[in-house]
Scaffold this motif. Structure first.
Motif, PDB file in Angstrom:
ATOM      1  N   ARG A   1       0.872  -1.184   0.000  1.00  0.00           N
ATOM      2  CA  ARG A   1       0.000   0.000   0.000  1.00  0.00           C
ATOM      3  C   ARG A   1       0.907   1.231   0.000  1.00  0.00           C
TER       4      ARG A   1
ATOM      5  N   GLY B   1      -9.020   7.722   3.342  1.00  0.00           N
ATOM      6  CA  GLY B   1      -9.377   6.579   2.518  1.00  0.00           C
ATOM      7  C   GLY B   1     -10.590   5.834   3.016  1.00  0.00           C
TER       8      GLY B   1
ATOM      9  N   LEU C   1      -2.721   6.411  -1.163  1.00  0.00           N
ATOM     10  CA  LEU C   1      -3.370   7.496  -0.456  1.00  0.00           C
ATOM     11  C   LEU C   1      -2.391   8.661  -0.384  1.00  0.00           C
TER      12      LEU C   1
ATOM     13  N   GLY D   1      -7.367   9.494  -3.114  1.00  0.00           N
ATOM     14  CA  GLY D   1      -6.485   8.367  -3.386  1.00  0.00           C
ATOM     15  C   GLY D   1      -6.997   7.553  -4.546  1.00  0.00           C
TER      16      GLY D   1
END
Length: 460
Positions: free
Chosen positions: A87, A157, A314, A325
């Protein structure tokens, strides 16, 4: 046979109906819109699976598994790809991997050395007291830099919100529980890891999953199972308590019910209960919503200097990109896009930047494309498809004092037997949260009605 009227056919209302099915109750579900499913709906266009809002849920909620079993959907579960484990946070003008392990935390450039030291001092911080915002709680325990670089993007997010605006007890109750039980988030995580339960400070461990055909397969299946017990295009205007049960007033007439479950958004619930309890209606009115727009774009491989790989990106709070994001859908769920194609979903708006959600189509798409170039470098191809979904009431905002509002709503339900409330404006914005709450409300409804039926003097 006791009759239950459920108002609202989003995931909360449909799940409640499913948990009440096969219990000897006469169920009617009323939906004001012409289609059921709420925001958990999916379009399928030229081999692409386009979720309008929610893309799935974590597999850590047992109620979710029980609902899928009831709906015959357990065999259609699809887990996120292992290739989507990374991520990203966009900070300092570049993509940086979010630190998801202790080793990654020590190596990351997202936090300077002094901010990492501040985090390591967390076990020595005293417990907090009273209501706090997410920002206040995290700042107190982990420092301001942690808020700006890690928690701020996460809150944007999940809730499309600023951490200063959200109640920590409402938005992330697990963090408050960890502090209360272990005095420290880091000590709590260590205890969980030793116990094998895992999970980070924001919630329990779990893996993202969806269904074959997208998240909308869930609401489509639940809708079909209801058949003619679901009535769409029926607006409920008010409810009225009677000596035994309730009267539900719709535009087309009145319906008698032994119990009423309001599974509609907070503003609709406020309108419906205003004649019963003006203070309760005002409590619902006090729950704000943030507009969110989802722009889904499809691209040929090699469309930028850098290919989107991982879960998504993000944006750190000190960066100006113009979007919340982007999720790399084709990386998370490869079957949702044709082979060799990149499918991305970019989120805009929220309470972070509500005007962005309302931009005219071309300006919105220009902003999306600029953001993608910011993330991935120079654009080398044109998009193959662009689809925009606007949600004017996208995500309810769990602002400060939200726990007190929820407590007032629960207390009102106790004052008015047979009137229940469920929805993402109360106990969790995610699909799994709505399903867990739906199972709980279904249990309470059954308990009340069958207890009432056994003691009703007219029956005895």
């Amino acid at each position: 046979m006791p009759r239950v009227v459920i108002v609202g056919a989003g995931v909360s209302g449909l799940a409640t109906a499913a948990f009440l099915d096969d219990t000897g109750l006469d169920i009617t579900v009323l939906e004001a819109k012409e289609e059921a499913g709420g925001n958990v709906r999916t379009d399928r266009i030229e081999g692409r699976i386009l979720d309008r809002a929610a893309t799935g849920w974590l597999d850590s909620e047992p109620a979710m598994g029980r609902l899928l079993d009831r709906a015959g959907l357990s065999s259609k579960r699809v887990s996120a790809s292992d290739k989507a484990a990374t991520r990203w946070i966009f900070a300092d003008g570049r993509l940086q991997a979010a630190p998801l392990t202790p080793g990654a935390f020590l190596r990351t450039d997202l936090l300077p050395w002094w901010a990492k030291l501040r985090v390591l001092l967390e076990p020595f911080i005293r417990r907090g007291t009273g209501e706090e915002s997410v920002a206040d709680f995290v700042r107190r325990r982990l420092g301001q830099r942690f808020v700006d670089r890690l928690v701020g993007p996460m809150v944007a997010g999940i809730h499309a919100a600023n951490p200063e605006d959200l109640s920590i007890r409402a938005a992330f109750p697990k963090m408050v529980e960890m502090e209360r039980e272990h005095r420290s988030l880091l000590l709590a995580m260590r205890a969980r890891n030793k116990a094998g339960s895992g999970g980070g400070p924001a919630g329990p461990a779990g893996h993202l999953e969806t269904l074959q055909g997208g998240a909308g397969t869930l609401t489509e299946t639940l809708t079909r199972r209801l058949g003619d017990r679901l009535q769409c295009g029926v607006e409920v205007r008010a409810v009225q308590p009677e000596r035994y049960g309730w009267t539900v007033h719709t535009r087309g007439g009145a319906i008698n019910a032994d119990a009423v479950i309001l599974a509609c958004p907070a503003p609709a619930s406020a309108t419906i209960v205003r004649g019963v309890d003006a203070e309760l209606a005002a409590t619902f009115d006090a729950i704000p919503y943030a507009p969110v727009t989802v722009a889904i774009t499809a691209w040929p491989a090699g469309s930028w200097d850098r290919s989107p790989e991982g879960f998504g990106v993000l944006v750190a709070r000190d960066e100006t990109v113009g979007v919340l994001g982007t999720l790399f859908t084709s990386g998370v769920f490869p079957a949702q896009a044709p082979e060799g194609e990149l499918l991305l979903r970019t989120m805009l708006g929220g309470s972070v930047d509500p005007k962005a959600a309302q931009l005219p189509h071309q300006r919105l798409m220009d902003r999306v494309n600029r953001a993608l170039c910011t993330f991935f470098g120079e654009q080398r191809a044109e998009p193959l498809m662009a689809q925009v979904y606007r949600h004017s009431m996208g995500i309810p905002q769990y602002t400060l004092d939200h726990p007190f509002r929820v407590a007032a709503i629960r207390a009102a339900s106790a004052r008015f037997p047979g009137l229940f409330f469920v929805g993402n404006h109360l106990d969790g914005v995610g699909v799994k949260d709505c399903v867990a709450a739906a199972e709980h409300i279904a249990h309470d409804t059954r308990s009340l009605l069958f207890a009432t039926e056994a003691t009703d003097p007219e029956i005895l």
